[in-house]
Write an enzyme that holds these catalytic residues in place. Structure first.
Site, PDB file in Angstrom:
ATOM      1  N   LYS A 197       0.827  -1.211   0.000  1.00 24.47           N
ATOM      2  CA  LYS A 197       0.000   0.000   0.000  1.00 24.47           C
ATOM      3  C   LYS A 197       0.859   1.258   0.000  1.00 24.47           C
ATOM      4  O   LYS A 197       0.383   2.335  -0.338  1.00 24.47           O
ATOM      5  CB  LYS A 197      -0.933  -0.007   1.227  1.00 24.47           C
ATOM      6  CG  LYS A 197      -1.991  -1.104   1.165  1.00 24.47           C
ATOM      7  CD  LYS A 197      -2.874  -1.102   2.400  1.00 24.47           C
ATOM      8  CE  LYS A 197      -3.893  -2.238   2.340  1.00 24.47           C
ATOM      9  NZ  LYS A 197      -4.757  -2.296   3.530  1.00 24.47           N
ATOM     10  N   ARG A 198       2.115   1.117   0.361  1.00 27.94           N
ATOM     11  CA  ARG A 198       3.028   2.264   0.363  1.00 27.94           C
ATOM     12  C   ARG A 198       3.680   2.489  -1.000  1.00 27.94           C
ATOM     13  O   ARG A 198       4.383   3.477  -1.195  1.00 27.94           O
ATOM     14  CB  ARG A 198       4.106   2.066   1.431  1.00 27.94           C
ATOM     15  CG  ARG A 198       3.565   2.111   2.855  1.00 27.94           C
ATOM     16  CD  ARG A 198       4.668   1.963   3.877  1.00 27.94           C
ATOM     17  NE  ARG A 198       5.244   0.617   3.851  1.00 27.94           N
ATOM     18  CZ  ARG A 198       4.741  -0.413   4.504  1.00 27.94           C
ATOM     19  NH1 ARG A 198       3.665  -0.270   5.237  1.00 27.94           N
ATOM     20  NH2 ARG A 198       5.308  -1.602   4.435  1.00 27.94           N
TER      21      ARG A 198
END
Length: 496
Positions: free
Chosen positions: A262-263
């Protein structure tokens, strides 16, 4: 399989918006339930109150509905096994925590976060994997009670830890990965099942919920494999039968080969982002289902109903699934080509409004003109946001003719073609695509100029492009007045 025994769930945490990986988990559970005519349940796992966001649950449910999923039980529709939010089930969990405490299978732990952190740092310094060390080791039952009473007197709040059995093997036949087994010593020691605020931890709450909601099969991501031994311990301690587990391969970044994080901001990863860009939900479903599951045959485009009919959990892949946005764009384009033009227009309108290419108070004539623009280009675009670049020249005016266009206009017959086209277009009482096509064919017949030498000068002069959609439709969208202006400019340029 007996349909009345099939119960699966998608259990998101409202800590963020609907991620591609979570959407895949929801879809695979949905397909399994619908294929076997079982029940699909939504449960909100919101015990991590610090990480929950205000609209997390709404985002999850809204985007699942946008994808075309429906469920038989959930927080919004209720059901026989509710509540369907873990935050509303606190008393239910407490009953079973008390049972484990009474049986000596769990205990209250008063070590502070500072003490635990100091031990972890000491373990790292001696090259040990961080793990919990039983704080009451070597103490009698009375000494344990005394230590706990002293901690209580200091105002310390305990967590409840599960007593991990020593020397036991926990194993299961995973529906995706095959036979798996773990030694009890590998879970990192006695683990927390109730936090200091009284809320249960994930590994405890999920067991209680799945048992009480009669969940028969659990399909989830590969990252949950390490949680399964802990959950099997709790099932065993409470005397319950565990459901069947299937852990799906992770999704990886197609370009880096690394787990989709998600980063990782190089990849759009949330359903809402694709929804905002104007992707179609049926295309998103099609693409996501093919991430880690393969149908028989070579076809790749299927409706959700078709996926339900042919779904086979045995075809879930053991290998990581590569997230390829180019593949997603291709799939969406296949749907764009075949979907109703009015629907594409509805999806494209927010993009056009935001780009300032149409006003929300535009009259019916302008709206109809824009609808024809979208219809013309819908076969060209992969998703609705791309319509902006196609429509902008018709609204703001085309860019300057580039070198490739100049080369096309340099042909000796270009002036003849443009002059004839300009004269005949100016004489039309009504200019539409049909009349434009007739005009071009008439020029071909009268001058003998054909093919590229006929069509390309007109395209470049009117649109300033060497490629594009059907030329007669493009000319119609520019309109008679603007078309004549562009032709005059091109002819003047060639005569200088």
């Amino acid at each position: 399989m007996l349909a009345n025994n099939i119960r699966v769930r998608y259990a998101p945490s409202p800590t963020g918006h609907l991620h591609i990986g979570n959407a895949r988990t929801a879809l695979f559970n949905y397909l399994f339930a619908r294929h076997y005519k079982g029940k699909f349940i939504i449960r909100i796992e919101d015990t991590d109150t610090k990480r929950n966001i205000a609209d997390g649950e709404r985002s999850q449910l809204d985007n699942l509905k946008w994808m075309g999923l429906d469920w038989d039980e959930g927080p919004d529709i209720g059901g026989d096994y509710g509540p369907y939010r873990q935050s509303e089930r606190k008393d239910i969990y407490q009953k079973y925590i008390d049972q484990l405490l009474e049986k000596g299978l769990a205990y209250k732990s008063y070590e502070t976060e500072e003490e635990l952190q100091a031990k972890r740092e000491e373990q790292r310094a001696t090259h040990q994997m961080p793990h919990y060390v039983y704080e009451y080791a070597g103490m009698s039952e009375d000494e344990i009670k005394q230590a706990q009473a002293e901690a209580e007197a200091k105002g310390l709040k305990p967590v409840v830890r599960f007593r991990v059995p020593v020397g036991k093997t926990y194993e299961w036949d995973d529906m995706v990965k095959g036979h798996l087994s773990f030694e009890s010593k590998t879970v990192g020691g006695d683990f927390v099942i109730q936090k200091r605020d009284g809320m249960p931890t994930y590994n405890f709450a999920v067991v209680v919920d799945d048992h009480l909601m009669k969940i028969s099969h659990v399909f989830r991501g590969d990252d949950h494999v390490s949680n399964t031994p802990k959950q099997l311990m709790i099932y065993e301690a409470l005397g319950w039968q565990a459901p069947k587990f299937g852990h799906m391969a992770l999704i990886i970044n197609n370009e880096t080969g690394k787990k989709l994080s998600k980063r990782d901001e190089s990849v759009l990863q949330f359903i809402e982002q694709y929804r905002d860009l104007g992707y179609l939900p049926e295309a998103m479903n099609n693409f996501i289902i093919l991430l880690g599951w393969s149908p028989k045959g070579e076809d790749e485009i299927y409706s959700l109903k078709q996926f339900v009919k042919m779904y086979d959990e045995k075809r879930l892949s053991k290998s990581p699934a590569a997230f390829d946005r180019k593949k997603l764009a291709w799939i969406n384009n296949q749907y764009m080509k075949n979907v109703d033009a009015d629907r594409v227009f509805d999806i494209a309108m927010p993009q056009l409004l935001e780009a300032g290419l149409i006003d929300k108070h535009a009259d019916a004539e302008k709206m109809e003109w824009m609808r024809r623009c979208v219809e013309l280009f819908k076969r060209e675009i992969s998703y609705a946001h791309e319509i902006i670049d196609y429509v902008k020249p018709f609204v703001k005016g085309p860019k300057e003719i580039d070198e490739a266009g100049q080369k096309e206009l340099a042909d000796p017959t270009a002036v003849t073609v443009l002059t004839e086209f300009r004269k005949r277009i100016a004489a039309l009482d009504y200019m539409d695509a049909t009349n434009v096509l007739r005009t071009i064919k008439a020029i071909q017949k009268d001058t003998g100029i054909r093919g590229r030498k006929l069509w390309m000068p007109i395209r470049v002069a009117v649109t300033h492009e060497t490629v594009g959609p059907e030329l007669p439709e493009s000319v119609e969208l520019f309109g008679q007045k603007t078309t004549l202006q562009h032709l005059d400019a091109a002819i003047d340029m060639l005569r200088k």
